[in-house]
Motif scaffolding. Structure first.
Motif, PDB file in Angstrom:
ATOM      1  N   THR A  64      28.540  40.762  31.693  1.00  0.00           N
ATOM      2  CA  THR A  64      28.860  40.744  33.124  1.00  0.00           C
ATOM      3  C   THR A  64      29.452  42.078  33.548  1.00  0.00           C
ATOM      4  OG1 THR A  64      29.325  38.370  33.059  1.00  0.00           O
ATOM      5  CG2 THR A  64      30.225  39.605  34.926  1.00  0.00           C
ATOM      6  N   PRO A  65      28.875  42.726  34.569  1.00  0.00           N
ATOM      7  CA  PRO A  65      29.437  44.003  35.046  1.00  0.00           C
ATOM      8  C   PRO A  65      30.673  43.755  35.907  1.00  0.00           C
ATOM      9  CG  PRO A  65      27.507  43.441  36.341  1.00  0.00           C
ATOM     10  CD  PRO A  65      27.632  42.370  35.286  1.00  0.00           C
ATOM     11  N   VAL A  66      31.721  44.535  35.652  1.00  0.00           N
ATOM     12  CA  VAL A  66      32.989  44.297  36.339  1.00  0.00           C
ATOM     13  C   VAL A  66      33.694  45.612  36.651  1.00  0.00           C
ATOM     14  CG1 VAL A  66      33.328  42.066  35.190  1.00  0.00           C
ATOM     15  CG2 VAL A  66      34.337  44.133  34.191  1.00  0.00           C
ATOM     16  N   ALA A  67      34.599  45.539  37.608  1.00  0.00           N
ATOM     17  CA  ALA A  67      35.652  46.529  37.765  1.00  0.00           C
ATOM     18  C   ALA A  67      36.949  45.857  37.347  1.00  0.00           C
ATOM     19  CB  ALA A  67      35.725  47.017  39.215  1.00  0.00           C
ATOM     20  N   VAL A  68      38.005  46.651  37.235  1.00  0.00           N
ATOM     21  CA  VAL A  68      39.283  46.116  36.770  1.00  0.00           C
ATOM     22  C   VAL A  68      40.358  46.358  37.822  1.00  0.00           C
ATOM     23  CG1 VAL A  68      41.116  46.329  35.035  1.00  0.00           C
ATOM     24  CG2 VAL A  68      38.710  46.407  34.342  1.00  0.00           C
ATOM     25  N   VAL A 116      37.111  41.866  38.181  1.00  0.00           N
ATOM     26  CA  VAL A 116      36.460  41.890  39.489  1.00  0.00           C
ATOM     27  C   VAL A 116      34.954  41.954  39.248  1.00  0.00           C
ATOM     28  CG1 VAL A 116      36.224  43.113  41.691  1.00  0.00           C
ATOM     29  CG2 VAL A 116      38.425  43.128  40.472  1.00  0.00           C
ATOM     30  N   GLU A 117      34.278  40.832  39.395  1.00  0.00           N
ATOM     31  CA  GLU A 117      32.830  40.826  39.189  1.00  0.00           C
ATOM     32  C   GLU A 117      32.159  41.613  40.311  1.00  0.00           C
ATOM     33  OE1 GLU A 117      30.865  37.217  38.192  1.00  0.00           O
ATOM     34  OE2 GLU A 117      32.557  36.449  37.016  1.00  0.00           O
ATOM     35  N   LEU A 118      31.150  42.384  39.950  1.00  0.00           N
ATOM     36  CA  LEU A 118      30.519  43.274  40.911  1.00  0.00           C
ATOM     37  C   LEU A 118      29.434  42.558  41.707  1.00  0.00           C
ATOM     38  CD1 LEU A 118      30.123  46.513  38.753  1.00  0.00           C
ATOM     39  CD2 LEU A 118      32.057  45.792  40.166  1.00  0.00           C
ATOM     40  N   LEU A 122      25.531  47.061  43.240  1.00  0.00           N
ATOM     41  CA  LEU A 122      26.530  48.042  42.836  1.00  0.00           C
ATOM     42  C   LEU A 122      26.348  48.380  41.365  1.00  0.00           C
ATOM     43  CD1 LEU A 122      28.963  49.825  43.186  1.00  0.00           C
ATOM     44  CD2 LEU A 122      30.440  47.810  43.078  1.00  0.00           C
ATOM     45  N   ASP A 123      26.003  49.614  41.091  1.00  0.00           N
ATOM     46  CA  ASP A 123      25.797  50.081  39.724  1.00  0.00           C
ATOM     47  C   ASP A 123      27.146  50.157  39.013  1.00  0.00           C
ATOM     48  OD1 ASP A 123      25.185  51.476  37.371  1.00  0.00           O
ATOM     49  OD2 ASP A 123      23.784  52.834  38.376  1.00  0.00           O
ATOM     50  N   ALA A 272      29.000  48.647  47.443  1.00  0.00           N
ATOM     51  CA  ALA A 272      27.651  48.137  47.221  1.00  0.00           C
ATOM     52  C   ALA A 272      26.773  48.315  48.452  1.00  0.00           C
ATOM     53  CB  ALA A 272      27.701  46.664  46.831  1.00  0.00           C
ATOM     54  N   ASP A 273      27.373  48.190  49.637  1.00  0.00           N
ATOM     55  CA  ASP A 273      26.593  48.242  50.883  1.00  0.00           C
ATOM     56  C   ASP A 273      26.147  49.655  51.251  1.00  0.00           C
ATOM     57  OD1 ASP A 273      26.799  45.534  51.181  1.00  0.00           O
ATOM     58  OD2 ASP A 273      28.440  45.585  52.641  1.00  0.00           O
ATOM     59  N   ASP A 274      26.773  50.685  50.662  1.00  0.00           N
ATOM     60  CA  ASP A 274      26.430  52.056  51.037  1.00  0.00           C
ATOM     61  C   ASP A 274      26.411  52.950  49.797  1.00  0.00           C
ATOM     62  OD1 ASP A 274      26.000  54.512  52.133  1.00  0.00           O
ATOM     63  OD2 ASP A 274      27.736  54.491  53.475  1.00  0.00           O
ATOM     64  N   PRO A 275      25.251  53.107  49.167  1.00  0.00           N
ATOM     65  CA  PRO A 275      25.159  53.941  47.958  1.00  0.00           C
ATOM     66  C   PRO A 275      25.550  55.391  48.194  1.00  0.00           C
ATOM     67  CG  PRO A 275      23.198  52.561  48.200  1.00  0.00           C
ATOM     68  CD  PRO A 275      23.972  52.442  49.480  1.00  0.00           C
TER      69      PRO A 275
END
Length: 312
Positions: A64-68, A116-118, A122-123, A272-275
């Motif tokens: 699972t891709p996440v931030a912390v 924080v699940e992405l 969002l890469d 995620a909304d604006d690369p």
């Protein structure tokens, strides 16, 4: 595993045992860790016994891709009881990368509440930006930002550009005052103006200097709000007669939540909304073994560095 620490010899990559994920904690295999301005300032504190890094993204053991979210509120003080977790009286000692081992490493373990699940789109390679964007989002939320506000941002490092991105995502007209060409180019890329002019409903101090504060109050309309999102590492002086405009002055620290959820989740959606945000802000990506070089690059804003990432 490899980890970045500030030792008697400066920034070094050291070998440490892999951390134990137990007692409600989860393992994050780090994909990216940003160098914050506060990391650079903390070097002045001397050697530290913890791994650096509080801007972190990666994968859990299941992929699972996440931030912390780097803060672990104590849950026992009066401010935690009031729901104001960013005001936790143990916030500094509880933070990853300051009081706890951070994310400039091959892996780290964190509380489940810090995951924080992405969102889709969002890469994970860009998601360490979620944390600095959340800092600015929290400040603007506290300032009562509205979609029809005119927003000025003074300072165009990562936090200033993050504030501009958050205000743009809210539908605001935004102008940024920047010192360096690379910062001006990045501000323009995310849709902000680069020549502040006239008066603004909300002005963000993202620089933290006497001259920046003076500019903030010069740009502010009477009765407007100044959001202090900078870290003030040295004493600053408010300009003479600043109170004539009856400003609302908003202090801000890190990120928390409101009735709509966590600042970190909202920041992840903005990203995620604006690369273009990540493309504009991330200027350098270096491997973990080149940590010392990365810190040198990050400290040289005039050369074009905005956000420098370490990628294990």
């Amino acid at each position: 595993m490899r980890a970045v620490r500030h030792t008697d010899n400066g920034i070094e990559v050291v070998d440490l045992p892999s951390p134990d994920a137990a007692d409600g904690r989860v393992r994050v295999h780090v994909r990216g860790a940003g160098i914050c301005g506060s990391d650079l300032h903390m070097l002045g504190w001397g050697p530290m016994p913890v791994t650096l890094g509080h801007e972190i993204s990666g994968h859990l053991d299941d992929g699972t891709p996440v931030a912390v979210w780097p803060l672990v509120p104590c849950g026992r003080c009066d401010r935690c009881a009031a729901g104001e977790v960013t005001q936790c009286r143990r916030a500094v000692t509880q933070s990853y990368g300051i009081g706890r081992d951070g994310g400039m490493a091959d892996e780290m373990v964190v509380e489940e509440s810090c995951v924080v699940e992405l969102p889709d789109g969002l890469d994970v390679a860009d998601a360490s930006l979620v944390e600095p964007i959340a800092c600015s989002l929290h400040a603007l939320r506290r300032a009562g930002l509205r979609a029809d506000d005119r927003v000025g941002v003074v300072g165009a490092g990562a936090i200033g550009l993050a504030a501009a991105a958050v205000a743009r995502a809210a539908g605001c007209v935004v102008d940024v005052a920047a010192r360096h060409d690379a910062q001006r180019a990045a501000a323009a890329r995310i849709g902000a103006g680069i020549e502040p002019d006239g008066e603004y409903d909300v002005v963000v101090d993202a620089a933290g200097t006497d001259s920046a504060l003076k500019m903030c109050f010069d740009l502010l309309r009477p009765g407007g709000s100044v959001a202090l999102v900078a870290s003030y590492w040295e004493p600053v002086t408010f300009p003479q007669f600043f109170s004539i405009k009856e400003p609302v002055i908003i202090g801000s620290n890190m990120h928390g939540h409101d009735e709509n959820g966590r600042d970190m989740d909202a920041a992840a959606r903005v990203l995620a909304d604006d690369p273009e945000i990540a493309a504009a802000m991330i200027t350098h990506r270096l491997p973990l073994d080149h940590a010392a070089d990365a810190f040198t690059v990050a400290a040289d804003r005039a050369s074009g560095a905005i956000k420098v990432l370490l990628e294990p």
